[in-house]
Every structure is written in C-alpha cells, then in structure tokens.
Design an enzyme around this catalytic site. Structure first.
Site, PDB file in Angstrom:
ATOM      1  N   HIS A 439       0.826  -1.226   0.000  1.00  8.38           N
ATOM      2  CA  HIS A 439       0.000   0.000   0.000  1.00  8.38           C
ATOM      3  C   HIS A 439       0.853   1.266   0.000  1.00  8.38           C
ATOM      4  O   HIS A 439       0.328   2.361  -0.191  1.00  8.38           O
ATOM      5  CB  HIS A 439      -0.909   0.046   1.237  1.00  8.38           C
ATOM      6  CG  HIS A 439      -1.925  -1.056   1.281  1.00  8.38           C
ATOM      7  ND1 HIS A 439      -2.838  -1.278   0.283  1.00  8.38           N
ATOM      8  CD2 HIS A 439      -2.176  -2.014   2.230  1.00  8.38           C
ATOM      9  CE1 HIS A 439      -3.600  -2.317   0.599  1.00  8.38           C
ATOM     10  NE2 HIS A 439      -3.213  -2.790   1.778  1.00  8.38           N
ATOM     11  N   ASP A 476      -2.685 -10.729  -1.956  1.00 12.25           N
ATOM     12  CA  ASP A 476      -3.162 -10.184  -0.684  1.00 12.25           C
ATOM     13  C   ASP A 476      -4.647  -9.863  -0.846  1.00 12.25           C
ATOM     14  O   ASP A 476      -5.101  -9.511  -1.935  1.00 12.25           O
ATOM     15  CB  ASP A 476      -2.362  -8.919  -0.364  1.00 12.25           C
ATOM     16  CG  ASP A 476      -2.651  -8.378   1.025  1.00 12.25           C
ATOM     17  OD1 ASP A 476      -1.833  -8.626   1.936  1.00 12.25           O
ATOM     18  OD2 ASP A 476      -3.697  -7.700   1.202  1.00 12.25           O
TER      19      ASP A 476
HETATM   20 ZN   LIG Z   1      -3.751  -7.053   3.063  1.00 10.88          ZN
END
Ligand SMILES: [Zn+2]
Length: 625
Positions: A439, A476
């Site tokens: 992220h 993920d």
């Molecule tokens: Zn994650």
C-alpha cells in the site's frame, strides 16, 4: 480500518510433511541414483557432486599415492565431459589442440590458459572469476569456475568406489570406459563415447589427462588436511590426473597422480593434457553430520528464507493486527515442521538449515529506496521515527523508534533474496519481512506499509541485473494500490492483483488497466467477499496464466498476503492452506516456464496467526519441491 479481533481460529495438521522429507533423502552410496545434471547458461553440462567422505590414495599404489587416507569433500559441480575444443573457441582463445575436432577434448593447453578459460567462462555466466590473472592464485570463495582440486578430482572419479578403477579392479574392462594406449589408435576421440563412471562422468579414466588446481607434492598426503585439501601453498609443477590416449592402464587408475617437471607454462603443454572445470556449490546438497553415517544427503536446498529478529522491532499499537507476533508465529510453525532450524553452523551467506537456506538481510541502500519513493518522504519517515511520532500519515500505520531502520531491512531482505537467486545460490525465496509494503505510495505511508518492498525489488532486478520484465502477482486480500501506482504507465512490469472488492483501500477495479505505454500491463481481478480456493484457481488459470505467459517475465515476484485465508481477522475470503499451495504451484510454473524458476515471494498481510502460518508453510513446501 475497521478491525475485528479474536475471531476463533482453526489449526490443521498436515500428514504429507513426513512423506516429503522422506522422499527428499537419498544415499550417495546408492550409485543407482546418479547425481543431478544441470546445463549452465552457456550450454555446458555439469554434474552435482554430493558432499561426503572418501578414501583418497592407494596403499598398494606408487609412493606418492600413499597413505590412503580419509578425506571430506564439500559439494561441488563438475563438467560431465572434458572441455571440448568448440567450447574453448567460444571465447576467442586460440585452440592449441593437435587432434583437431570440435568435440574432441582440448589438449596442448598449458595450466594458466586453462585457468584463463575458467575465468572467461565465469564472466560469460555472470559469476565471479576464481583466478587472479596476475598471480594465478585461486580464490575458492568466488562462485565461478576453476580447476578441480586433486582431491575433488579423485573423489569425482571414484564416484563412491574404493577399487582401482571406478568400474572395479578388472583392467580388461578399461577399454569400455576409456581411451588409452591400447584402443586409442594414438589419438584423442570425441568426448562421451565410452561408458561414464557411476556418477555419470565421462572419460575420467582416459582420453586426455586433466589439469588440477593443486601444486604437486609427493609427500602431501602425509600432512594435508582431511577437509577439502587444496594441495601445498606453493610448488613448481601442477598436478594432472586421469589416463590418456597415450598412457597405459596403470596411469588410468583413480588414484594415479602425475606431474611433469619438463612442462612449464611458457611452453605448449603436450597433446595428451586437457582439463575440465568445477564450481563450488555448497548449496547443492547437505550432508547431515552424525546422522545416519557418512553419505546421507538431505534434499537439495533451493529455497531461501529471509528472516531476522530485527523485524520484531517495528512496534505497532497494542492489539494492532500487524504485530511482531505474526513473524514469531511463522518462524515457530516452520521450526515445528522441521523446515527451519538453527542447527547447522556451516557459514555461507546465511546458515544452512534442514529445508530452507536462511538468508540474513541487510538494509537496503538509499539509492534503491529512492527508485520508488521521494527523498522527502524517506526523510520524513526517518525523522518521524526519531521524534517518536506515533503514526505515519494515518492511524493505520503506527510507528516506533526503530521502524525506519526495520523498514529499510524489510526492503533490504527482498534485495538479499534477489541477489541469492541471481547468484544461483537458490532458485526462489520467501521473505518473512515486516512492515509490509504494497500500500505504500511514492510519498505516503498507508495501510500498515512504510516502504514498498516489492516495488523496490522490482526496480532492483531491472537496474542491478539488467533484466527487463518483472511480473508481480499480488494475492493479498487487499488491492496493492501503492504498487499499482508505481508501475501504472510502465510496460516492463506486469502487475496482477486479485483481491476482495469493494474493500480497503477502495481501488482495484477492473477498469484500472494501466495508462500510456503501460496500458494492459495492470490487471485487476476484483472478487466478492466469500470467494474461496476454486474462485482463485479459476482466476489464476483463466486470467493470470495466459497474461503472464504472453508477457514472459524475466523474474517473478509475489506480494504474498495471507489475509485472504479462511478465518482472517481482516479479510472476508476463504482460501485454505491447500488453496495457497495450489496458487503457489501455478505461479512457480510460470516462473519455471519463463525465467528458470526465478521467484521471490514477499510477505504482505495475514492476520490470523494460525491459518496464516499454516498457509506460509504450505506455500514454502511448494517452493522447495
Ligand atoms: Zn492485506
């Protein structure tokens, strides 16, 4: 983020574990199982010689073959054939051979030119040359090609036998295994025409005799070390070994040693001397000390494992799901499974363990962090940690005093794994690192992530190793918005993400396909909450595989989050540990088809400690296979 804690967890036990370990073991004395053969980058076949003890010399042989003594040899690779003339000519070296034929062994080669060839071949394969071209000293630590030590040569020639020849004591059989004075018609012959020895090596007993790295000393056996002896430190003449087209059967014996004071390096050597190369390969096989006697080999270690206790020093707030306990759980799980242990002390770049090759990370250099993050942001991370700021950019990402240092190590761990793959110490690796990375944006921390480890690794592969195309598979449960943003207009990076949608961080729709030249090099596959193994496998089969094979990456990276596990505290998906094994197998196959298996997997999320660590174990078991 809305965080739920203390969901019930399940624990699953896998019975296949024992089977995998048992089938991974074999004995070198069982010569029916020949050692592995590999073809190097420049197309030369080499045989993996397992580590082990052997009896060197012969008490019934000549004075310089006595006493027979026990010697330990570490694992190495050796050329299946003598170096051929066509191989030598590849490097624009003048072919000195008398009996010209591309597939005949090279001969009339002096020792230093043989060493020079080793260096040229190392450079051609991107390896570190072993010989100093001024002093001709051999650096045994270098990973390139060199001449065998005398002990390595004899060990490889004997191939587990203790008889006069590798086929026994009956000299009448020599003609089936070697070219020597009685069958050669006074010339060399193309390599590989006679029977190989039990380890699959050709012409060890005859054709041309072969240079070794050692200086010759008649008395060396009485004083040499019993572990990897390398010959006297200095001397006049180098040793050569093995029979030749012009020699009798006595000289073709496994233990026969020769040197020739009339040969020195300024002259051409005679037309019965050639050589073959070896390469140290301590990673190729491990002998277990004191377990089941000499000669028991564990499975080939091809998977690296990056971990360091430093990763526990990035502290988050109490109850935060991204906690140091995640890595503690993974390491405990791997130890309990027997895949990982601290039991072996043989140093390499890391430690050798029972199943995984432990790699010790180093902090990433600033130049690599700066390939994807702004200097301003990097500085801000550093000062925020130093000034004990509690959060970076949002409440998602708590930091502590050492978080900056740890984040550099997380990225550095990925680079360490890439180095080990590129240097062929391992084929693939799993990086048990934190903080996670996918992220993290160019100038902003986000979703527990500080530096984008996988993006930094991608640029490292491209810039340091000149590999062009990198495939990133991100499974993920969250969309890797940071990674996507860094390569959105870049056609050299295929970013493939499958994730829960709609979900944090809000991005990751199908419509995000990349832009400019990078159009269609960004593939998002959003899935609804509740998706499981079959849904993911279908996506991998129908979307990932065709795209990846047509892209044909030079290196594959996985953003391996395990928060799509059934029972994760954040994710709402239902992948089982077996499901992760199947996904791993599919990505691994892509790497094998496209780029010699080069694959590094990097931990991202995964917050149910039991299911996550069970999934990591299954993931690693597939990488190791
Ligand atoms: Zn994650």
């Amino acid at each position: 983020m809305n965080v739920v804690f203390d969901k019930p967890t399940t624990r699953i036990i896998w019975f296949l574990l024992v089977m995998v370990i048992v089938t991974g073991c074999r004995r070198i004395r069982d010569t029916v199982n020949k050692p592995d053969v590999t073809t190097t980058k420049t197309g030369i076949e080499m045989v993996a010689i397992p580590a082990g003890w052997f009896l060197m010399g012969d008490d019934k042989g000549a004075a310089d073959e006595r006493p027979a003594h026990k010697v330990w040899i570490s694992a190495f690779w050796i050329d299946k054939y003598e170096v051929m003339q066509e191989e030598f000519r590849k490097y624009q070296l003048p072919d000195p051979s008398h009996f010209k034929n591309p597939r005949n062994p090279l001969e009339r080669i002096n020792w230093t030119d043989a060493a020079l060839y080793c260096n040229d071949r190392s450079r051609a394969e991107g390896l570190e040359p072993c010989y100093d071209e001024q002093t001709w000293q051999c650096n045994f630590e270098a990973n390139g090609f060199r001449l065998p030590t005398e002990a390595e040569w004899e060990y490889a020639c004997r191939a587990g036998t203790t008889t006069r020849y590798s086929f026994g004591n009956d000299v009448r059989k020599l003609k089936t295994c070697a070219w020597f004075v009685k069958n050669s018609s006074e010339k060399t012959h193309p390599v590989g025409q006679k029977k190989p020895n039990p380890w699959g090596l050709y012409d060890m007993h005859g054709n041309v005799t072969e240079w070794c790295n050692d200086y010759y000393s008649e008395s060396y056996y009485k004083q040499g070390p019993d572990k990897d002896p390398k010959g006297p430190a200095a001397g006049e003449e180098k040793v050569f070994r093995g029979g030749a087209w012009n020699l009798g059967s006595v000289a073709c014996r496994s233990s026969y040693r020769a040197s020739d004071p009339s040969l020195n390096d300024t002259c051409l050597a005679n037309d019965s001397i050639g050589f073959r190369c070896v390469r140290s390969e301590p990673n190729s096989a491990i002998t277990l000390p004191n377990l089941g006697g000499k000669g028991d080999i564990m499975q080939v270690l091809k998977t690296g494992f990056v971990y360091d206790d430093i990763y526990l020093e990035h502290k988050t707030t109490p109850g935060h799901p991204e906690s140091p306990q995640r890595l503690v759980a993974i390491v405990e799980r791997l130890k309990a499974s027997g895949l990982y242990s601290d039991g072996f002390d043989k140093p390499l770049r890391g430690k050798l363990t029972t199943g995984l090759f432990a790699l010790t990370p180093e902090p990433a250099a600033m130049e690599w962090i700066e390939t994807v993050h702004s200097p301003h942001y990097i500085e801000r991370v550093k000062t925020s940690c130093k000034n004990s700021i509690a959060y970076l950019d949002s409440l998602d990402t708590p930091i502590s005093e050492k978080s900056y240092e740890v984040a550099l190590m997380a990225a550095g761990g990925v680079l360490t794994a890439i180095d080990a793959v590129m240097q062929k110490e391992i084929t693939n690796a799993f990086c048990a690192v934190r903080p996670p990375g996918h992220h993290a944006m160019k100038d902003r921390a986000m979703g527990f992530c500080i530096f984008n480890n996988i993006a930094i690794g991608t640029r490292y592969i491209q810039k340091k190793y000149n590999l062009q195309k990198v495939l990133i598979v991100d499974w993920d449960v969250h969309h890797g918005n940071g990674t996507e943003s860094m390569f959105y207009d870049d056609p050299t990076v295929l970013y493939f993400s499958v994730h829960q949608y709609p979900f944090y961080p809000g991005t990751g729709s199908r419509a995000e396909k990349g832009s400019g030249k990078g159009l269609n090099y960004n593939i998002n596959v959003p899935l609804p909450a509740g998706s499981g193994d079959d849904d993911y496998l279908k996506v991998f089969r129908e979307k990932l595989e065709p795209a990846a094979l047509s892209f044909s990456p030079d290196f594959v990276l996985i953003s391996a989050g395990f928060d799509a596990c059934k029972g994760d505290v954040l994710g709402g998906m239902n992948i089982t540990p077996q499901g992760f094994a199947q996904l791993t197998q599919m990505v691994k196959s892509i790497a094998e088809k496209c780029c010699e298996g080069r694959l590094v997997s990097i931990l991202e999320g995964g917050y149910n400690l039991d299911v996550m660590s069970a999934s990591v174990e299954e993931h690693i078991r597939v990488l190791i296979k």
